[in-house]
Design an enzyme around this catalytic site. Structure first.
Site, mmCIF file in Angstrom:
data_model
loop_
_atom_site.group_PDB
_atom_site.id
_atom_site.type_symbol
_atom_site.label_atom_id
_atom_site.label_comp_id
_atom_site.label_asym_id
_atom_site.label_seq_id
_atom_site.Cartn_x
_atom_site.Cartn_y
_atom_site.Cartn_z
ATOM 1 C CG HIS A 5 -1.929 0.991 1.339
ATOM 2 N ND1 HIS A 5 -1.681 2.300 1.655
ATOM 3 C CD2 HIS A 5 -3.260 0.898 1.120
ATOM 4 C CE1 HIS A 5 -2.829 2.971 1.646
ATOM 5 N NE2 HIS A 5 -3.795 2.141 1.326
ATOM 6 C CG ASP A 8 0.065 -1.960 5.937
ATOM 7 O OD1 ASP A 8 -0.821 -2.060 6.803
ATOM 8 O OD2 ASP A 8 -0.169 -1.559 4.770
ATOM 9 C CE LYS A 44 -7.565 -0.117 5.726
ATOM 10 N NZ LYS A 44 -8.352 0.423 4.609
#
Lengths: 144, 414
Positions: free
Chosen positions: B129, B207, B233
């Protein structure tokens, strides 16, 4: 007519599947390209002027992206052929949006206006005139 | 990873906890298949945050009255919940941030600026990402270190055989890697990568945004040095994230944000830093959101991470099976056994934005775009993909509506 049929009406799908004016012009008199970073839509436009250096004799584009961006650019090439560069350089965006004729959310508005923005930049660059301040709402487009 | 749990998730019953799922979208029942983008919130999380505001609210770490003590207790209690969730050794290793992006920037700046220089190699992956890619690219540039990526193959899996070639290019100092990739769902072999990094004398920065909502993370078993994830999330509020880091690294690092709460003493001549973890929490932190995050972790623990993983695996296999009906659909990514509950795909001749728009007319919410993974999109040779992602509240009939919508897409563009 529901929302779906309104946006993906036949004429849009037809221009998307069979884009008019698709291709490049070698040694174009005016050209520019741009993208909509949010969607990844890309459009490059090539313009050939007539002997008067003013009439848009031919205009072609290549690009990839969503149906709205590509169909609107295809419609745009039909709309501006034979008109004067000066006039098209300040073409009101509603003239194109009326032709596209579908309800657009703010995000999709950028898709629909990408081709017009690129064409105007191409014309202003060729003429050496400044780009008019009319890009409110499409400021995320990257056009060069 | 074998999923071995007798406990099955009752997604239908859990949905009663998520009021938004009962709201129609554009006049159609909502099928929310965009949880990897951001998850919906259960009442338990919203209630916990509201109750905290109603009963325990004042600023933390400074008020000398009862409300301030209760507020601090709530915030520090949330830190303990996160510590237990991650199996970290101590709450001193748990830094609250405003999200994973801030957490990863913290490491890149606070560790990177002091530890990187010419001759050093900073390694990210082609799957990253942007938030675990761009900070490293930037800090490498600032310090004169070289930036390189572990390539991915056409299935979106890392080519680990490239690691040793990379090591020949310089002193590897950082390996930045996602646990579960957000675009394709690839589960990366993080333990193996962290082991390799340790052999090079490099730190591993993970991550874990797409892992923390769906699977148990044990930072001690993982072997990484920093692990970042975000709350929104995983059923928690927006504006809260976590950075876990090894205490000895945190202690040697300079602070990142500077200001209130992160200092021990300030004078015109000299300022000294607060102890961990406050050293890295400048300013009034998002503490009510941290309480919400703790409630989210409690909620997910009660549902059971093994059960969540099994539920999503079932949905994934069901989806991949049903997409087989559509020859125009090409699914990206690795096989089901090496991916999370994410399905990224391409419909031949149709831009992802058109796919997503047509699905939206049927009440089906999916993401279309580059998913903040432009290097991966470039690797796959596409500008964007359409992505459906699942969570504990996702039902098979939502997958059915999604597939029916795709039939409509292919018919429209036929």
């Amino acid at each position: 007519m529901n929302e779906f049929d309104a946006m993906y009406r036949e004429v849009i799908l037809d221009h998307y599947k069979n884009p008019r004016g698709h291709g490049e012009i070698e040694d174009a008199d005016a050209q520019a390209e741009g993208q909509n970073p949010l969607c990844g839509d890309e459009v490059a436009i090539y313009v050939e002027f007539g002997p008067d250096g003013e009439t848009i004799e031919d205009v072609k584009f290549r690009g990839r992206g969503c149906a709205i961006s590509q169909a609107a650019t295809s419609m745009l090439t039909e709309m501006v052929k034979g008109r004067s560069a000066t006039e098209v350089a300040s073409l009101p965006r509603d003239e194109l949006l009326d032709e596209v004729g579908i309800p657009l959310t703010p995000i999709r508005l950028k898709c629909a206006l990408l081709g017009l923005g690129v064409l105007k930049v191409a014309l202003h660059k060729a003429k050496g005139t400044p780009l008019p301040e009319e890009w409110a709402g499409v400021d995320e487009l990257q056009i060069s | 990873m074998a999923v071995s749990s007798g406990v099955k998730l009752d997604a239908r019953a859990l949905r009663a906890d998520f009021p938004i799922l009962a709201r129609p979208m554009g006049g159609k029942p909502l099928a929310y298949l965009d949880s990897s983008n951001s998850s919906q919130k259960p009442r338990q999380v919203m209630d916990a945050e509201r109750e905290y505001y109603e009963t325990s609210y004042a600023n933390v770490h400074r008020a000398l009255y009862e409300l301030g003590e209760k507020a601090t207790a709530g915030y520090e209690g949330a830190r303990e919940t996160v510590r237990a969730f991650l199996n970290a050794e101590t709450t001193r290793e748990i830094v609250f941030t405003r999200g994973a992006t801030e957490a990863l920037n913290l490491v890149a700046y606070a560790w990177g600026l002091d530890n990187l220089g010419p001759g050093d190699l900073v390694v990210a992956t082609e799957l990253e990402h942007h938030s675990n890619f761009v900070p490293w690219q930037f800090i490498a540039g600032r310090t004169g270190a070289e930036f390189a990526v572990v390539p991915a193959n056409e299935h979106g899996e890392l080519e680990l055989e490239a690691l040793d070639e990379l090591a020949a290019r310089g002193t590897v100092k950082v390996v930045a890697v996602g646990y579960v990739n957000n675009s394709l769902g690839t589960v990366n072999p993080v333990e193996r990568i962290a082991g390799w990094a340790r052999e090079q004398g490099a730190i591993t920065v993970v991550d874990a945004c797409q892992a923390a909502p769906h699977r148990r993370i044990d930072v001690q078993a993982l072997g990484a040095d920093f692990v970042a994830f975000t709350g929104h999330k995983m059923c928690a509020p927006t504006g809260i994230g976590v950075l876990w880091g090894r205490r000895e690294l945190f202690e040697r690092m300079s602070p990142f944000g500077l200001g209130g709460d992160m200092i021990r003493s300030v004078s015109v001549e000299k300022t000294t830093w607060n102890e961990l973890p406050q050293k890295f929490e400048a300013g009034t932190p998002p503490f009510a959101q941290a309480v919400g995050l703790a409630a989210a972790i409690d909620y997910l623990e009660a549902a059971g991470f093994e059960a969540i993983e099994a539920h999503e695996r079932d949905l994934l296999e069901y989806t991949l099976g049903r997409l087989g009906e559509l020859p125009q659909v090409k699914v990206w990514g690795p096989p089901a056994e090496r991916r999370g509950g994410i399905v990224s795909f391409d419909v031949a001749g149709v831009h992802p934005h058109d796919v997503a728009q047509i699905l939206a007319y049927d009440g089906v919410a999916v993401r279309a775009g580059h998913h903040c993974t432009q290097p991966l999109m470039t690797r796959l040779g596409v500008p964007a993909t359409t992505r459906a992602s699942f969570y504990l509240y996702t039902l098979p009939e939502e997958i059915d509506r999604f597939v029916e919508g795709l039939h409509r897409v292919t018919k429209t563009f036929a």
